[in-house]
Design a protein around this motif. Structure first.
Motif, PDB file in Angstrom:
ATOM      1  N   ARG A  26      30.903  44.501  39.235  1.00 58.68           N
ATOM      2  CA  ARG A  26      30.871  45.693  39.915  1.00 58.68           C
ATOM      3  C   ARG A  26      31.189  47.075  39.831  1.00 58.68           C
ATOM      4  O   ARG A  26      30.208  47.900  40.356  1.00 58.68           O
ATOM      5  N   PHE A  55      44.783  38.345  37.061  1.00 59.83           N
ATOM      6  CA  PHE A  55      44.329  39.039  38.704  1.00 59.83           C
ATOM      7  C   PHE A  55      44.785  39.728  39.466  1.00 59.83           C
ATOM      8  O   PHE A  55      43.721  40.322  39.836  1.00 59.83           O
ATOM      9  N   ILE A  59      40.819  40.250  41.200  1.00 63.57           N
ATOM     10  CA  ILE A  59      41.668  39.013  42.223  1.00 63.57           C
ATOM     11  C   ILE A  59      42.209  39.313  43.210  1.00 63.57           C
ATOM     12  O   ILE A  59      42.593  37.995  42.558  1.00 63.57           O
ATOM     13  N   PHE A  62      43.413  35.821  44.660  1.00 64.14           N
ATOM     14  CA  PHE A  62      43.030  35.029  43.598  1.00 64.14           C
ATOM     15  C   PHE A  62      43.310  33.601  44.319  1.00 64.14           C
ATOM     16  O   PHE A  62      43.094  32.657  44.531  1.00 64.14           O
ATOM     17  N   GLN A 117      31.894  33.744  41.324  1.00 68.03           N
ATOM     18  CA  GLN A 117      32.481  35.086  42.525  1.00 68.03           C
ATOM     19  C   GLN A 117      31.440  36.847  40.957  1.00 68.03           C
ATOM     20  O   GLN A 117      31.370  37.943  41.838  1.00 68.03           O
TER      21      GLN A 117
END
Lengths: 430, 90
Positions: A26, A55, A59, A62, A117
């Motif tokens: 990312r 998370f 995420i 998630f 992911q």
């Protein structure tokens, strides 16, 4: 492969590896993640659950998108003897609070999703390749060796699990791991209809139960049993300190068989079908067992860094893997901005980890592994629970003593002094 | 159920050309018995004073390596990439 150089090579595509890869990709770094299984999770198993808080910020949604099995809504802990079982069962809306809930997962399924992911974010995932060694030049880790191939990177992340031998090669694991510091986990997975699971475990649809047992499942040795409800299967297993088998009377399989045959367990898996048998090493030494976490060009995350907390009533590793991955990724991104991947530069990983929930909790439970070596927890106390409750519930017409005197009599037999000592110690180490 | 029966339901990629664990058959019987009890896959067998070990079925957990490196286990490596146990559920 030519002298191709990546920003980061990650060894191991489990939870720690995948989250590190995701965060680095990312941030625009060139990342390759090398997994020896044919897919992420192929070599992984758990006898535990994943706490969702880890998370946050990574995420956040998630729980909605990941392939989780069930949300834990019942926390059960039992003291079991050969012929008895005493359970407490806690359920509360508080277990379901967003960001504080926990989920039962199956790693062969969950890790695969998590690695995807990381790939979607731009990381390159290579499966079915074993990293056999590290390339170390002038004390700096600068790449990995897989078969005939060499690959180079500014930083190598060791996310190769509890049984890592690369942490020794990197000079991070300086003393050999001892049989007292690890446990053996063995698990059987039983296929069972969803409705039957919910009926047998008293669960609403989609809700799950986490259940730990002390006493009989480990044959009185340091360890315990566990049962987790998955979507359409039940995980049942034991975790026992490896050193205990040096003088044990029973094998891992004999312990599993007697646990399954117990009258409190047998009806739960009745009519189900075994669909997988798995085993894994668990690093249980706690804070005192931690290796060095970084060196020139290298960091260790997750199980490879032995980031596990066993507090008896709960066992954590997967959320620590995520937490350590986040700290490692932040440190590597910062190192990249400075163009400095030395030990000093990567020491930021340790600082971030120290300030995170990972090390706060590792430190908090640091005395617990020693406390758990106390055999009374796995022998005398389950027996005591049996005697107390037999005294309370078994009625034969003979004159009844008061509840207090029954409990006092049983406690006295086991030594009031030991009991008081263990209570104080137990509470203070938690 | 025996370990063998349980292993029968697992997915496993056998590597015919490589044994990732090497054992010392002359090791002390007490050390051998520790692994007979501790190996979750039940791959260490000791009958009539003879130790046998099969790599097929191994979970690659490494517990025998920690318990017995330099004693019963003379070499412990991971199987080659893609070989060995493959958990469908985990």
């Amino acid at each position: 492969m030519s002298e191709e150089k990546f920003d980061v090579i990650i060894v191991g595509g489990g939870i720690a590896g995948s989250v590190t890869a995701l965060l680095l990709a990312r941030a625009g770094l060139e990342v390759v993640m090398i997994e020896r299984g044919n897919y992420s999770g192929a070599k992984n198993m758990t006898g535990g659950r994943l706490y969702s808080h880890c998370f946050n910020g990574i995420i956040p949604d998630f729980a909605e998108i990941a392939p989780i099995e069930r949300k834990v809504m019942h926390e059960r802990v039992s003291m079991m003897t050969e012929t008895s079982n005493f359970t407490f069962d806690y359920t509360s809306d508080r277990l379901a609070q967003p960001g504080k809930e926990s989920y039962i997962v199956l790693r062969g399924i969950f890790d695969r999703w998590l690695a995807e992911q990381a790939e979607k974010a731009g990381a390159m995932a290579v499966n079915g390749i074993l990293v056999e060694n590290l390339i170390i030049r002038d004390g700096k880790v600068c790449g990995v060796i897989a078969g005939e191939e060499q690959m180079f990177a500014d930083t190598v992340v060791l996310a190769d699990g509890a049984n890592s031998q690369l942490t020794t090669k990197a000079g991070l694991q300086r003393k050999p791991v001892t049989p007292h510091q690890i446990a053996i986990g063995a698990k059987e997975l039983f296929e069972l209809d969803e409705k039957k699971i919910e009926g047998r475990f008293n669960l609403a649809p989609g809700e799950g139960s986490a259940w730990l047992f002390a006493g009989w499942p480990s044959g009185g040795m340091t360890g315990g049993g566990f049962i987790y409800t998955n979507k359409a299967s039940v995980s049942l297993g034991i975790v026992v300190t490896a050193a205990e088998f040096i003088n044990a009377r029973k094998s891992v399989n004999e312990l599993l068989e007697q646990f399954k045959a117990h009258s409190a367990v047998k009806p739960l898996i009745e009519g189900s079908k075994l669909i997988e048998y798995s085993g894994h090493m668990v690093a249980e030494g706690g804070y005192g067992m931690l290796p060095r976490l970084y060196s020139d060009g290298v960091v260790a995350v997750g199980d490879a860094a032995h980031l596990v907390i066993n507090a008896g009533y709960t066992v954590r590793g997967m959320d620590l893997a995520v937490g350590s991955a986040a700290a490692a990724a932040a440190a590597i991104i910062s190192a990249k901005s400075r163009g400095d991947f030395s030990e000093k530069s990567l020491s930021m990983y340790k600082r971030l980890l120290d300030d995170s929930f990972v090390m706060r909790d590792m430190r908090r439970f640091r005395k617990y592994p020693r406390f758990m070596e106390n055999r009374r927890i796995f022998n005398e106390y389950p027996e005591m629970a049996d005697e107390i409750f037999a005294g309370v519930f078994v009625t034969d017409g003979a004159p009844q003593a008061s509840m207090f005197s029954k409990i006092f009599k049983t406690a006295k037999k086991n030594g009031l002094r030991n009991l008081a000592k263990d209570c104080i110690k137990g509470v203070s180490t938690l | 159920m025996t370990e063998e029966e349980k292993l029968g339901v697992n997915k496993f990629h056998v590597d015919e050309n490589f044994s990732h664990i090497e054992i010392n058959k002359e090791a002390c019987p007490e050390d051998i018995m520790t692994l007979v009890r501790a190996c979750p896959a039940g791959l260490y067998k000791y009958n009539d004073g003879t130790l046998t070990h099969d790599c097929a079925g191994c979970f690659e957990c490494g517990v025998c390596r920690i318990l017995s490196a330099g004693k019963v286990v003379s070499r412990w490596e991971f199987p080659k990439g893609g070989k060995g146990i493959e958990y469908r559920f985990g």
